[in-house]
Design a protein around this motif. Structure first.
Motif, short mmCIF file in Angstrom:
data_model
loop_
_atom_site.label_atom_id
_atom_site.label_comp_id
_atom_site.label_asym_id
_atom_site.label_seq_id
_atom_site.Cartn_x
_atom_site.Cartn_y
_atom_site.Cartn_z
N ALA A 80 -2.34 -1.69 -8.10
CA ALA A 80 -1.56 -1.91 -6.88
C ALA A 80 -0.07 -1.77 -7.14
CB ALA A 80 -1.88 -3.28 -6.30
N ARG A 124 -0.46 0.87 -3.09
CA ARG A 124 -1.36 -0.03 -2.37
C ARG A 124 -2.47 0.74 -1.64
NH1 ARG A 124 2.00 -3.54 -5.09
NH2 ARG A 124 3.75 -4.29 -3.84
N ALA A 176 -4.22 -5.14 -3.70
CA ALA A 176 -3.42 -4.16 -2.95
C ALA A 176 -3.38 -4.51 -1.46
CB ALA A 176 -4.00 -2.76 -3.13
N ALA A 180 -0.95 -7.43 -1.10
CA ALA A 180 0.39 -6.97 -1.47
C ALA A 180 0.98 -6.08 -0.38
CB ALA A 180 0.33 -6.21 -2.80
N MET A 181 0.16 -5.25 0.25
CA MET A 181 0.66 -4.40 1.34
C MET A 181 1.08 -5.25 2.54
SD MET A 181 -1.13 -1.13 3.28
CE MET A 181 -0.65 0.12 2.08
N GLU A 213 1.89 4.25 2.48
CA GLU A 213 2.21 3.62 1.20
C GLU A 213 3.52 2.82 1.30
OE1 GLU A 213 1.81 1.96 -1.80
OE2 GLU A 213 0.32 3.56 -1.80
N GLY A 226 1.30 -7.19 -6.81
CA GLY A 226 -0.06 -6.71 -7.00
C GLY A 226 -0.79 -7.48 -8.08
#
Length: 398
Positions: free
Chosen positions: A66, A71, A114, A117-118, A186, A339
């Motif tokens: 990630a 991500r 991911a 985190a996104m 992204e 990540g």
């Protein structure tokens, strides 16, 4: 509801809701499904433990990926593998085939770091508690519908009904993977291509990455692994067997209705998140987990009403503690480490799930009420440990 949210957040939350709707038909009955086919509750626990062990191995890689390949790619690839695992469950007929499905499912969850985190990357800091509460609602609110269908299929058509549920969930999840591939953008500015050196680096640097995290994140991971999620995973995995087979208070359709009705309580978490957000996190965290410990004891009453109230309280308290934990991680972790931080947070879930399903199977075989008592004890101990941990980081939430 989604006004002002980044497109990534809208796509992730809406697709998460549809994924839960499709998987929620059969997956809540996984322990019953395996038990019905193999005739052994310990085998059901072993299969779940294998899934969690595999997931722990790959979640480390997922956290590293990630922060390196980005991500988006882990999210849609992992979602596709998750759908494929559900198809294998639907066709499984013996222990080796269940192991194959569990391995595939365990690998698929490498995308979870991911995913979170996104969301962190695409959300303002002051909205994170609300967003993560909403994410949990999107994940669980479909359970107000899906498990009822699953219980009906189990009561009406036996194992064949649950097979259909798993295959249905697998097909829809594969389609969701395509949606995520097409619509997500992204959030990492500099991404790298995957190579074998990354795999080596991810695992050789795992302890260095863990030590590089904030003290709060490190100890939160350990608390979740050995206490909180050990208890919660053990409780949820064997709850259907306790309610239907031990207490005999409900049918499988009735259990599906309890799961469905209790999922409505997640809606209460959103306005309550606004209340929780006004306070420093230590005290709300303490009381929320204490309520979870007390709520689990209601199962000892062996009535459908007690089961329902217990699940209602566990769901809403769990949603709020989840939001507090994820906000804490975001507050003390920079983007370049999010990540991996989420990788370890997810690792703690599956480590706790491994302990819960494996040890829980043994405890359940000794006496189902013992499992309920152990769950409550662990949660109450964890509440005070979590309070002491978060109290030292109150300034991060000012």
């Amino acid at each position: 509801m989604f006004q002002g949210f980044h497109l990534n957040v809208r796509v992730l939350l809406v697709s998460c809701a549809f994924l839960s709707l499709s998987m929620g038909v059969a997956y809540p009955f996984l322990s019953e499904y395996i038990y019905s086919i193999t005739g052994c509750v310990v085998v059901a626990g072993i299969v779940s433990s294998i899934r969690s062990l595999i997931c722990m191995f790959f979640i480390v890689l997922g956290g590293f990926l990630a922060d390196s390949v980005g991500r988006k790619k882990p999210i849609y690839v992992g979602t596709f593998l998750l759908g494929f695992s559900q198809l294998i469950y639907g066709l499984a007929g013996d222990f080796p085939s269940f192991v194959l499905a569990a391995v595939c499912e365990g690998i698929s969850y490498f995308y979870f770091p991911a995913f979170n985190a996104m969301i962190m990357d695409s959300t303002a800091q002051n909205r994170l508690v609300n967003i993560f509460t909403l994410a949990l609602i999107a994940d669980h609110l479909p359970y107000t519908v899906a498990p009822v269908l699953g219980g009906f299929l189990r009561d009406s058509y036996g194992v064949l009904g649950l097979r259909f549920g798993f295959i249905f969930g697998g097909v829809i999840t594969v389609l969701i993977a395509l949606v995520r591939w097409f619509f997500l953008t992204e959030t990492v500015s500099k991404v790298k291509g995957f190579n074998a050196r990354m795999l080596f680096k991810a695992y050789t640097g795992v302890f260095k990455d863990f030590l590089g995290l904030s003290f709060l994140v490190r100890w939160l991971v350990l608390l979740r692994s050995f206490v909180l999620l050990f208890a919660v995973s053990m409780f949820y995995y064997y709850a259907v067997l306790y309610g239907v087979r031990y207490a005999g208070s409900v049918s499988f359709t009735g259990w599906g209705l309890i799961v469905a009705a209790s999922s409505i309580s997640y809606l209460a978490a959103l306005p309550l998140a606004n209340v929780v957000n006004r306070f420093k996190p230590a005290l709300p965290y303490l009381f929320l987990i204490l309520f979870e410990g007390l709520a689990s004891l209601l199962f000892l009453l062996n009535t459908w009403m007690a089961f329902l109230v217990s699940m209602l309280l566990l769901n809403v308290c769990g949603a709020l503690t989840y939001a507090i934990e994820r906000t804490a991680v975001s507050r003390v972790t920079g983007q370049t480490m999010r990540g991996r931080a989420e990788g370890f947070m997810n690792l703690s879930f599956y480590f706790g799930a491994t302990l819960g399903s494996l040890i829980g199977g043994y405890i359940y075989s000794l006496g189902p009420p013992l499992l309920i008592i152990l769950t409550s004890t662990l949660l109450m101990v964890g509440a005070f440990l979590g309070f002491m941990l978060l109290k030292n980081f109150q300034d991060k939430f000012s």
